[in-house]
Motif scaffolding. Structure first.
Motif, PDB file in Angstrom:
ATOM      1  N   SER A   1       1.133  -1.169  -0.149  1.00  0.00           N
ATOM      2  CA  SER A   1       0.136   0.011   0.226  1.00  0.00           C
ATOM      3  C   SER A   1       0.688   1.369   0.046  1.00  0.00           C
ATOM      4  CB  SER A   1      -1.266   0.106   1.443  1.00  0.00           C
ATOM      5  OG  SER A   1      -1.813  -0.761   0.694  1.00  0.00           O
ATOM      6  N   GLY A   2       1.310   1.264  -0.846  1.00  0.00           N
ATOM      7  CA  GLY A   2       2.836   2.374  -1.051  1.00  0.00           C
ATOM      8  C   GLY A   2       3.667   3.177   1.034  1.00  0.00           C
ATOM      9  N   GLY A   3       3.291   2.114   1.792  1.00  0.00           N
ATOM     10  CA  GLY A   3       3.620   2.409   3.285  1.00  0.00           C
ATOM     11  C   GLY A   3       6.213   2.635   1.809  1.00  0.00           C
ATOM     12  N   PRO A   4       6.900   3.425   3.259  1.00  0.00           N
ATOM     13  CA  PRO A   4       8.174   3.270   3.339  1.00  0.00           C
ATOM     14  C   PRO A   4       8.833   2.502   3.536  1.00  0.00           C
ATOM     15  CG  PRO A   4       6.639   4.509   5.619  1.00  0.00           C
ATOM     16  CD  PRO A   4       5.807   3.225   4.850  1.00  0.00           C
ATOM     17  N   VAL A   5       8.356   1.253   2.683  1.00  0.00           N
ATOM     18  CA  VAL A   5       9.813   0.034   2.777  1.00  0.00           C
ATOM     19  C   VAL A   5      10.968   0.081   3.357  1.00  0.00           C
ATOM     20  CG1 VAL A   5       9.730  -0.443   0.700  1.00  0.00           C
ATOM     21  CG2 VAL A   5       9.064  -2.706   2.155  1.00  0.00           C
TER      22      VAL A   5
ATOM     23  N   CYS B   1       7.612  -3.949   6.112  1.00  0.00           N
ATOM     24  CA  CYS B   1       7.696  -2.546   5.758  1.00  0.00           C
ATOM     25  C   CYS B   1       6.985  -2.644   7.592  1.00  0.00           C
ATOM     26  CB  CYS B   1       6.611  -2.896   4.687  1.00  0.00           C
ATOM     27  SG  CYS B   1       5.753  -1.089   4.444  1.00  0.00           S
ATOM     28  N   PRO B   2       7.402  -0.855   7.781  1.00  0.00           N
ATOM     29  CA  PRO B   2       6.617  -0.380   9.261  1.00  0.00           C
ATOM     30  C   PRO B   2       5.138  -0.297   8.728  1.00  0.00           C
ATOM     31  CG  PRO B   2       8.094   0.982   8.043  1.00  0.00           C
ATOM     32  CD  PRO B   2       7.888   0.575   6.670  1.00  0.00           C
ATOM     33  N   TRP B   3       5.013  -0.167   7.902  1.00  0.00           N
ATOM     34  CA  TRP B   3       3.153   0.110   7.794  1.00  0.00           C
ATOM     35  C   TRP B   3       2.371  -1.779   8.254  1.00  0.00           C
ATOM     36  CZ3 TRP B   3       1.245   3.967   4.101  1.00  0.00           C
ATOM     37  CH2 TRP B   3       2.202   4.714   3.937  1.00  0.00           C
ATOM     38  N   HIS B   4       2.468  -2.313   7.744  1.00  0.00           N
ATOM     39  CA  HIS B   4       1.930  -4.097   7.968  1.00  0.00           C
ATOM     40  C   HIS B   4       2.382  -5.122   7.519  1.00  0.00           C
ATOM     41  CE1 HIS B   4      -0.742  -0.743   5.525  1.00  0.00           C
ATOM     42  NE2 HIS B   4      -1.223  -0.829   6.633  1.00  0.00           N
TER      43      HIS B   4
END
Ligand code: FES
Length: 129
Positions: free
Chosen positions: A54-58, A91-94
């Motif tokens: 989903s476009g997170g700052p991986v 990835c820090p988002w999910h």
């Protein structure tokens, strides 16, 4: 007079080699593109800082060895172990994981990060966008 095509690939210096330590990363803006440069077992890898989920700052996520399931003779799970030969970005988002060496998700190889050519010359790292 020469014209540079707007999509021409440009090799750009991003900084000194020691900005990318072994087993670590350096995240840098190159124009409007944010790129993570990683060094693993002496080789450099570069990916756009955009997660395929989903476009997170991986590229700013944790770096951890891949976890492999350990199986017995009849394929029953008997535990898990880190694989020190396969470093992953989480990835820090999910929590999607990608191999630093391939940019691919371990379970879904078509789920990948956008990679860029990266090289090193005279103590400087270059990324080609
Ligand atoms: S945006 Fe990276 S795991 Fe969801």
């Amino acid at each position: 007079m020469s014209t540079v095509h707007p999509r021409a690939h440009l090799r750009q210096a991003i900084g000194a080699s020691d900005l990318v330590p072994e087993g670590g990363r350096f995240v840098v803006d190159i124009g409007e593109t944010t790129v993570g440069v990683f060094r693993f077992k002496g080789t450099l890898y570069a990916y756009e800082n955009v997660c395929a989920h989903s476009g997170g700052p991986v590229c700013q996520g944790r770096l951890v060895p891949r976890v492999r399931e350990l199986l017995d003779d009849v394929q029953r799970t008997v535990g898990a172990a880190f694989d020190e030969d396969d470093l992953h970005i989480v990835c820090p988002w999910h929590g999607a994981e990608y191999s630093v060496t391939t940019g691919a998700h371990p379970g879904q190889p078509l789920f990948t990060l956008r990679g860029f050519p990266v090289d090193e010359e005279g103590g400087t790292v270059y990324v080609t966008l």
